[in-house]
Design an enzyme around this catalytic site. Structure first.
Site, PDB file in Angstrom:
ATOM      1  N   GLU A   7      -6.735   4.819   7.716  1.00 56.52           N
ATOM      2  CA  GLU A   7      -6.456   6.240   7.429  1.00 56.52           C
ATOM      3  C   GLU A   7      -7.644   6.878   6.731  1.00 56.52           C
ATOM      4  OE1 GLU A   7      -2.741   5.609   5.393  1.00 56.52           O
ATOM      5  OE2 GLU A   7      -1.844   4.952   7.285  1.00 56.52           O
TER       6      GLU A   7
ATOM      7  N   ASN B 213       0.881  -1.171   0.000  1.00 61.87           N
ATOM      8  CA  ASN B 213       0.000   0.000   0.000  1.00 61.87           C
ATOM      9  C   ASN B 213       0.914   1.215   0.000  1.00 61.87           C
ATOM     10  OD1 ASN B 213      -1.802   2.051   0.468  1.00 61.87           O
ATOM     11  ND2 ASN B 213      -2.173   1.510   2.623  1.00 61.87           N
TER      12      ASN B 213
ATOM     13  N   SER C 234       3.108  -2.481  10.219  1.00 66.63           N
ATOM     14  CA  SER C 234       4.568  -2.557  10.367  1.00 66.63           C
ATOM     15  C   SER C 234       5.115  -3.951  10.053  1.00 66.63           C
ATOM     16  CB  SER C 234       4.986  -2.090  11.760  1.00 66.63           C
ATOM     17  OG  SER C 234       4.579  -0.745  11.958  1.00 66.63           O
TER      18      SER C 234
ATOM     19  N   GLY D 149       2.267   2.068  10.594  1.00 62.04           N
ATOM     20  CA  GLY D 149       3.223   3.154  10.442  1.00 62.04           C
ATOM     21  C   GLY D 149       3.906   3.557  11.728  1.00 62.04           C
TER      22      GLY D 149
ATOM     23  N   GLU E 265      -5.639  -5.053  10.352  1.00 62.68           N
ATOM     24  CA  GLU E 265      -4.638  -4.022  10.569  1.00 62.68           C
ATOM     25  C   GLU E 265      -4.904  -3.299  11.890  1.00 62.68           C
ATOM     26  OE1 GLU E 265      -2.581  -2.901   6.709  1.00 62.68           O
ATOM     27  OE2 GLU E 265      -4.196  -1.484   6.991  1.00 62.68           O
TER      28      GLU E 265
HETATM   29  C1  PEP Z   1      -0.738   0.031   5.756  1.00 62.77           C
HETATM   30  O1  PEP Z   1      -0.642   1.111   5.233  1.00 62.77           O
HETATM   31  O2  PEP Z   1      -1.719  -0.669   5.505  1.00 62.77           O
HETATM   32  C2  PEP Z   1       0.313  -0.414   6.672  1.00 62.77           C
HETATM   33  C3  PEP Z   1       0.169  -1.558   7.297  1.00 62.77           C
HETATM   34  O3  PEP Z   1       1.381   0.419   6.838  1.00 62.77           O
HETATM   35  P1  PEP Z   1       2.779   0.058   7.570  1.00 62.77           P
HETATM   36  O4  PEP Z   1       3.225  -1.267   6.987  1.00 62.77           O
HETATM   37  O5  PEP Z   1       3.687   1.171   7.195  1.00 62.77           O
HETATM   38  O6  PEP Z   1       2.508  -0.046   9.016  1.00 62.77           O
END
Ligand code: PEP
Length: 257
Positions: free
Chosen positions: A101, A13, A217, A177, A171
């Site tokens: 987000e 993503n 992450s 992030g 998630e």
């Molecule tokens: C995401 O944007 O769905 C995500 C999991 O970001 P990150 O891997 O940076 O935590």
């Protein structure tokens, strides 16, 4: 992962990152290290304006191109929005829906998520439906109830034959992030509860065919351990998908015997 019943999908993503020229450069760099096709399906969800350039650049790289969002109406006076048919016409196969987000900054609700899921499925594409709890919800002990509600709302009215095309991405908001990852056990437990929710709605055969990803992450260091969980069938990856070497390491982890 359980490759016998469902596909493993590693999806990047890119969020609001990468210009068209940076996209081309990324493709040149990853070309040198991209592993041969194995079990895992790989895709990168890119900003809508860069879908054509990404499709061309990744064409012979075994990387499909996905979208990060869609609007649920078919067409009309919705300035700035992009419809499912428009994405379909660009050969997009996967669309991220309900990323935290988008829920946090753009007012997406369980109801708009459900409408978008239907729009994507009706256009013949696959939604990657994001669900996840806040830190407060986890600490209060309501994670599983919250996520079951999000899953049920997102899938409201989706028939079993279309569910096979859906991917659910777990998630945890506190892990996105932030560099904080859920432990493999925490992530595995929630993913198996998501499968149990799907089982209660559609039965065991359908539930075992659904790909459930973990995101938050995920990186080249923790991917193998997370993917070793029986109900984690892939990853939705933000930061690490912007770096060819890191993204390839995650694909390699998903391709392990
Ligand atoms: C995401 O944007 O769905 C995500 C999991 O970001 P990150 O891997 O940076 O935590």
């Amino acid at each position: 992962m359980n490759r016998r019943y469902r596909k493993t999908v590693i999806a990047g993503n890119w969020k609001m990152n990468m210009t068209a020229s940076e996209t081309k450069k990324f493709a040149e760099d990853i070309r040198k290290i991209m592993p041969r096709a194995k079990w895992c399906e790989t895709l990168l969800c890119v900003p809508a304006c860069n879908i054509p350039v990404a499709s061309k650049a990744f064409k012979d790289l075994r990387i499909s191109v996905g979208a990060e969002n869609v609007y649920f109406e078919e067409k009309g006076a919705y300035t700035g929005e992009v419809s499912a048919e428009m994405l379909k016409d660009l050969a997009v196969k996967y669309v991220i829906i309900g990323h935290s987000e988008r829920r946090q900054y753009f007012g997406e609700t369980d109801q708009t998520v459900n409408k978008k899921v239907h729009a994507v499925l009706n256009a013949g594409m696959s939604p990657i439906i994001c669900v996840g709890e806040s830190l407060e919800q986890r600490e209060t002990g309501i994670t599983n109830e919250w996520i079951a509600l999000q899953v049920k709302s997102a899938l409201f009215g989706v028939p079993a034959d279309k569910l096979r095309r859906c991917i659910i991405a777990y998630e945890p908001i506190w892990a996105i992030g932030t560099g904080k990852t859920a432990t493999a056990e925490q992530a595995g437990e929630v993913c198996s509860n998501i499968r149990a929710t799907i089982r209660s709605l559609y039965g065991a055969r359908v539930a075992r065919s659904v790909t459930i990803q973990y995101g938050g992450s995920m990186n080249e260091k923790n991917a193998a351990e997370l993917l070793a969980q029986p109900d984690i069938d892939g990853g939705l990856i933000g930061g690490a998908s912007l770096v060819p070497e890191k993204f390839v390491e995650i694909i390699n982890a998903a391709n392990q015997e």
